[in-house]
Design a protein around this motif. Structure first.
Motif, PDB file in Angstrom:
ATOM      1  N   ALA A  85      36.596  36.390  35.100  1.00 28.62           N
ATOM      2  CA  ALA A  85      36.091  36.291  36.666  1.00 28.62           C
ATOM      3  C   ALA A  85      35.227  35.302  36.996  1.00 28.62           C
ATOM      4  CB  ALA A  85      35.207  37.649  36.820  1.00 28.62           C
ATOM      5  N   GLY A  86      35.192  34.733  38.241  1.00 31.11           N
ATOM      6  CA  GLY A  86      34.374  33.401  38.543  1.00 31.11           C
ATOM      7  C   GLY A  86      35.142  32.263  38.221  1.00 31.11           C
ATOM      8  N   ASN A  87      36.494  32.369  37.927  1.00 31.47           N
ATOM      9  CA  ASN A  87      37.240  31.312  37.667  1.00 31.47           C
ATOM     10  C   ASN A  87      38.370  30.962  38.762  1.00 31.47           C
ATOM     11  OD1 ASN A  87      37.345  29.211  35.753  1.00 31.47           O
ATOM     12  ND2 ASN A  87      37.952  30.811  34.131  1.00 31.47           N
ATOM     13  N   GLU A  88      37.632  30.881  39.941  1.00 33.63           N
ATOM     14  CA  GLU A  88      38.425  30.897  41.051  1.00 33.63           C
ATOM     15  C   GLU A  88      39.366  29.578  41.005  1.00 33.63           C
ATOM     16  OE1 GLU A  88      35.492  31.735  41.425  1.00 33.63           O
ATOM     17  OE2 GLU A  88      35.694  33.672  42.161  1.00 33.63           O
ATOM     18  N   GLN A  89      38.706  28.284  40.942  1.00 31.01           N
ATOM     19  CA  GLN A  89      39.278  27.109  40.765  1.00 31.01           C
ATOM     20  C   GLN A  89      40.677  27.191  39.940  1.00 31.01           C
ATOM     21  OE1 GLN A  89      38.984  24.588  42.925  1.00 31.01           O
ATOM     22  NE2 GLN A  89      40.791  24.030  42.288  1.00 31.01           N
ATOM     23  N   ASN A  90      40.541  27.889  38.585  1.00 28.57           N
ATOM     24  CA  ASN A  90      41.691  27.934  37.797  1.00 28.57           C
ATOM     25  C   ASN A  90      43.008  28.631  38.273  1.00 28.57           C
ATOM     26  OD1 ASN A  90      41.175  26.406  35.705  1.00 28.57           O
ATOM     27  ND2 ASN A  90      40.006  27.965  34.503  1.00 28.57           N
ATOM     28  N   VAL A  91      42.453  29.840  38.940  1.00 26.87           N
ATOM     29  CA  VAL A  91      43.354  30.867  39.552  1.00 26.87           C
ATOM     30  C   VAL A  91      44.093  29.910  40.818  1.00 26.87           C
ATOM     31  CG1 VAL A  91      43.671  32.783  40.990  1.00 26.87           C
ATOM     32  CG2 VAL A  91      41.966  32.900  38.878  1.00 26.87           C
ATOM     33  N   LEU A  92      43.454  29.406  41.640  1.00 27.01           N
ATOM     34  CA  LEU A  92      44.056  28.534  42.666  1.00 27.01           C
ATOM     35  C   LEU A  92      45.016  27.453  42.072  1.00 27.01           C
ATOM     36  CD1 LEU A  92      41.364  27.842  44.997  1.00 27.01           C
ATOM     37  CD2 LEU A  92      43.309  29.394  45.692  1.00 27.01           C
ATOM     38  N   SER A  93      44.595  26.847  41.128  1.00 30.78           N
ATOM     39  CA  SER A  93      45.752  25.782  40.380  1.00 30.78           C
ATOM     40  C   SER A  93      46.568  26.503  39.715  1.00 30.78           C
ATOM     41  CB  SER A  93      44.675  25.188  39.229  1.00 30.78           C
ATOM     42  OG  SER A  93      43.515  24.813  39.694  1.00 30.78           O
ATOM     43  N   ALA A  94      46.710  27.765  39.305  1.00 37.19           N
ATOM     44  CA  ALA A  94      47.331  28.626  38.716  1.00 37.19           C
ATOM     45  C   ALA A  94      48.667  28.784  39.550  1.00 37.19           C
ATOM     46  CB  ALA A  94      47.233  29.856  37.923  1.00 37.19           C
ATOM     47  N   PHE A  95      48.113  29.222  40.907  1.00 35.81           N
ATOM     48  CA  PHE A  95      49.269  29.664  41.857  1.00 35.81           C
ATOM     49  C   PHE A  95      49.716  28.431  42.430  1.00 35.81           C
ATOM     50  CE2 PHE A  95      46.837  33.847  42.599  1.00 35.81           C
ATOM     51  CZ  PHE A  95      48.269  34.217  42.387  1.00 35.81           C
ATOM     52  N   GLU A  96      49.071  27.404  42.565  1.00 33.33           N
ATOM     53  CA  GLU A  96      49.609  26.156  43.056  1.00 33.33           C
ATOM     54  C   GLU A  96      50.703  25.504  42.128  1.00 33.33           C
ATOM     55  OE1 GLU A  96      46.247  23.588  43.477  1.00 33.33           O
ATOM     56  OE2 GLU A  96      45.841  24.420  45.205  1.00 33.33           O
ATOM     57  N   LEU A  97      50.763  25.922  40.889  1.00 39.14           N
ATOM     58  CA  LEU A  97      51.637  25.417  39.877  1.00 39.14           C
ATOM     59  C   LEU A  97      52.806  26.446  39.889  1.00 39.14           C
ATOM     60  CD1 LEU A  97      49.385  23.940  37.099  1.00 39.14           C
ATOM     61  CD2 LEU A  97      51.254  22.823  38.470  1.00 39.14           C
ATOM     62  N   GLY A  98      52.777  27.716  40.380  1.00 40.74           N
ATOM     63  CA  GLY A  98      53.677  28.577  40.404  1.00 40.74           C
ATOM     64  C   GLY A  98      53.758  29.903  39.354  1.00 40.74           C
ATOM     65  N   ALA A  99      52.344  30.198  39.635  1.00 40.77           N
ATOM     66  CA  ALA A  99      52.143  31.530  38.942  1.00 40.77           C
ATOM     67  C   ALA A  99      52.427  32.562  39.687  1.00 40.77           C
ATOM     68  CB  ALA A  99      50.527  31.672  38.570  1.00 40.77           C
ATOM     69  N   ASN A 100      52.950  33.676  39.316  1.00 40.59           N
ATOM     70  CA  ASN A 100      53.321  34.775  40.332  1.00 40.59           C
ATOM     71  C   ASN A 100      52.183  35.902  40.503  1.00 40.59           C
ATOM     72  OD1 ASN A 100      55.536  33.909  38.509  1.00 40.59           O
ATOM     73  ND2 ASN A 100      56.466  34.906  40.526  1.00 40.59           N
ATOM     74  N   ASP A 101      51.097  36.013  39.563  1.00 43.00           N
ATOM     75  CA  ASP A 101      50.108  36.943  39.803  1.00 43.00           C
ATOM     76  C   ASP A 101      49.078  36.693  38.844  1.00 43.00           C
ATOM     77  OD1 ASP A 101      48.984  39.497  40.572  1.00 43.00           O
ATOM     78  OD2 ASP A 101      50.491  40.632  39.888  1.00 43.00           O
ATOM     79  N   PHE A 102      47.958  37.176  39.117  1.00 41.68           N
ATOM     80  CA  PHE A 102      46.689  37.173  38.300  1.00 41.68           C
ATOM     81  C   PHE A 102      46.055  38.197  37.933  1.00 41.68           C
ATOM     82  CE2 PHE A 102      43.861  36.366  41.382  1.00 41.68           C
ATOM     83  CZ  PHE A 102      42.631  36.747  40.600  1.00 41.68           C
ATOM     84  N   ILE A 103      45.444  38.479  36.929  1.00 43.00           N
ATOM     85  CA  ILE A 103      44.485  39.461  36.764  1.00 43.00           C
ATOM     86  C   ILE A 103      43.209  39.281  35.944  1.00 43.00           C
ATOM     87  CG2 ILE A 103      44.324  41.767  35.287  1.00 43.00           C
ATOM     88  CD1 ILE A 103      47.220  42.148  35.369  1.00 43.00           C
ATOM     89  N   THR A 104      42.185  39.719  36.546  1.00 46.54           N
ATOM     90  CA  THR A 104      40.699  39.218  35.729  1.00 46.54           C
ATOM     91  C   THR A 104      40.392  40.048  34.811  1.00 46.54           C
ATOM     92  OG1 THR A 104      39.657  40.548  37.686  1.00 46.54           O
ATOM     93  CG2 THR A 104      39.751  38.239  38.226  1.00 46.54           C
ATOM     94  N   LYS A 105      39.866  39.470  33.658  1.00 45.56           N
ATOM     95  CA  LYS A 105      39.167  40.338  32.682  1.00 45.56           C
ATOM     96  C   LYS A 105      38.169  41.050  33.189  1.00 45.56           C
ATOM     97  CE  LYS A 105      40.633  37.459  28.783  1.00 45.56           C
ATOM     98  NZ  LYS A 105      40.167  36.532  27.731  1.00 45.56           N
ATOM     99  N   PRO A 106      37.870  42.396  32.550  1.00 42.91           N
ATOM    100  CA  PRO A 106      38.569  42.856  31.550  1.00 42.91           C
ATOM    101  C   PRO A 106      39.796  43.604  32.128  1.00 42.91           C
ATOM    102  CG  PRO A 106      36.807  44.495  32.176  1.00 42.91           C
ATOM    103  CD  PRO A 106      36.472  43.120  32.872  1.00 42.91           C
ATOM    104  N   VAL A 107      40.916  43.334  31.264  1.00 46.56           N
ATOM    105  CA  VAL A 107      42.405  43.867  31.674  1.00 46.56           C
ATOM    106  C   VAL A 107      42.360  45.221  31.480  1.00 46.56           C
ATOM    107  CG1 VAL A 107      44.692  43.423  31.479  1.00 46.56           C
ATOM    108  CG2 VAL A 107      42.980  41.483  31.385  1.00 46.56           C
ATOM    109  N   SER A 108      43.015  46.024  32.197  1.00 49.02           N
ATOM    110  CA  SER A 108      43.310  47.346  32.350  1.00 49.02           C
ATOM    111  C   SER A 108      44.730  47.269  31.785  1.00 49.02           C
ATOM    112  CB  SER A 108      43.039  48.052  33.457  1.00 49.02           C
ATOM    113  OG  SER A 108      44.162  49.186  33.785  1.00 49.02           O
ATOM    114  N   PRO A 109      45.174  47.814  30.924  1.00 48.80           N
ATOM    115  CA  PRO A 109      46.496  47.710  30.136  1.00 48.80           C
ATOM    116  C   PRO A 109      47.416  48.523  31.226  1.00 48.80           C
ATOM    117  CG  PRO A 109      45.174  48.461  28.465  1.00 48.80           C
ATOM    118  CD  PRO A 109      44.438  48.376  29.679  1.00 48.80           C
TER     119      PRO A 109
END
Length: 122
Positions: A85-109
Motif C-alpha cells: 500500500a502507498g506505492n501509487e507511483q509504482n502502480v501508475l508506472s506498472a499500468f503505463e507499461l502495460g500491467a493488467n491489474d494490481f492487488i495491494t498487500k496483504p493479498v487475499s488468496p
C-alpha cells in the motif's frame, strides 16, 4: 486437460508458498521464482498464461519485468502486480507499461484467484 500456467514472481517466501498452494488447489500449474533474474531466464524459455509479480524484487523489479515482457518479448500475457500500500507511483508506472491489474498487500488468496480467472477469461 492441463491447468493454465501461472508464473508467480515474489521474494516473500511465506506469501509465495500460500499463493502457490491456493493457485494449485484452484487447478493452476504454478512456477515460482523468488528473484527477477530467475524470472527473466524463465520467460526467455517459457510462456506462462499469466504472470503474477510483486513490484519489489531483487535484481529485477516488477516494473522492469512488465517492460521486459511488453517491450522486449512483445508478449500480451496478462500481468497482475502485487504492491505494498502507498506505492501509487509504482502502480501508475506498472499500468503505463502495460500491467493488467494490481492487488495491494496483504493479498487475499481468494481475491487473487478471482482476478487471475478474470484475466484468463477475457
Amino acid at each position: 486437460m492441463m491447468g493454465k500456467h501461472v508464473l508467480l514472481a515474489d521474494d516473500d517466501q511465506l506469501l509465495a508458498s500460500l499463493l502457490n498452494f491456493r493457485l494449485k488447489k484452484g487447478g493452476y500449474e504454478v512456477h515460482h521464482s523468488s528473484n527477477g533474474k530467475e524470472v527473466k531466464e524463465y520467460l526467455i524459455k517459457q510462456r506462462p498464461d499469466i504472470i503474477v509479480s510483486d513490484i519489489m524484487m531483487p535484481y529485477f523489479s516488477g516494473i522492469e519485468l512488465i517492460d521486459f515482457v511488453r517491450n522486449e518479448l512483445k508478449l500480451s500475457t496478462p500481468i497482475i502486480i502485487i504492491s505494498s500500500a502507498g506505492n501509487e507511483q509504482n502502480v501508475l508506472s506498472a499500468f503505463e507499461l502495460g500491467a493488467n491489474d494490481f492487488i495491494t498487500k496483504p493479498v487475499s488468496p481468494t481475491e487473487l484467484l478471482v482476478r487471475v480467472a478474470r484475466e484468463l477469461n477475457k
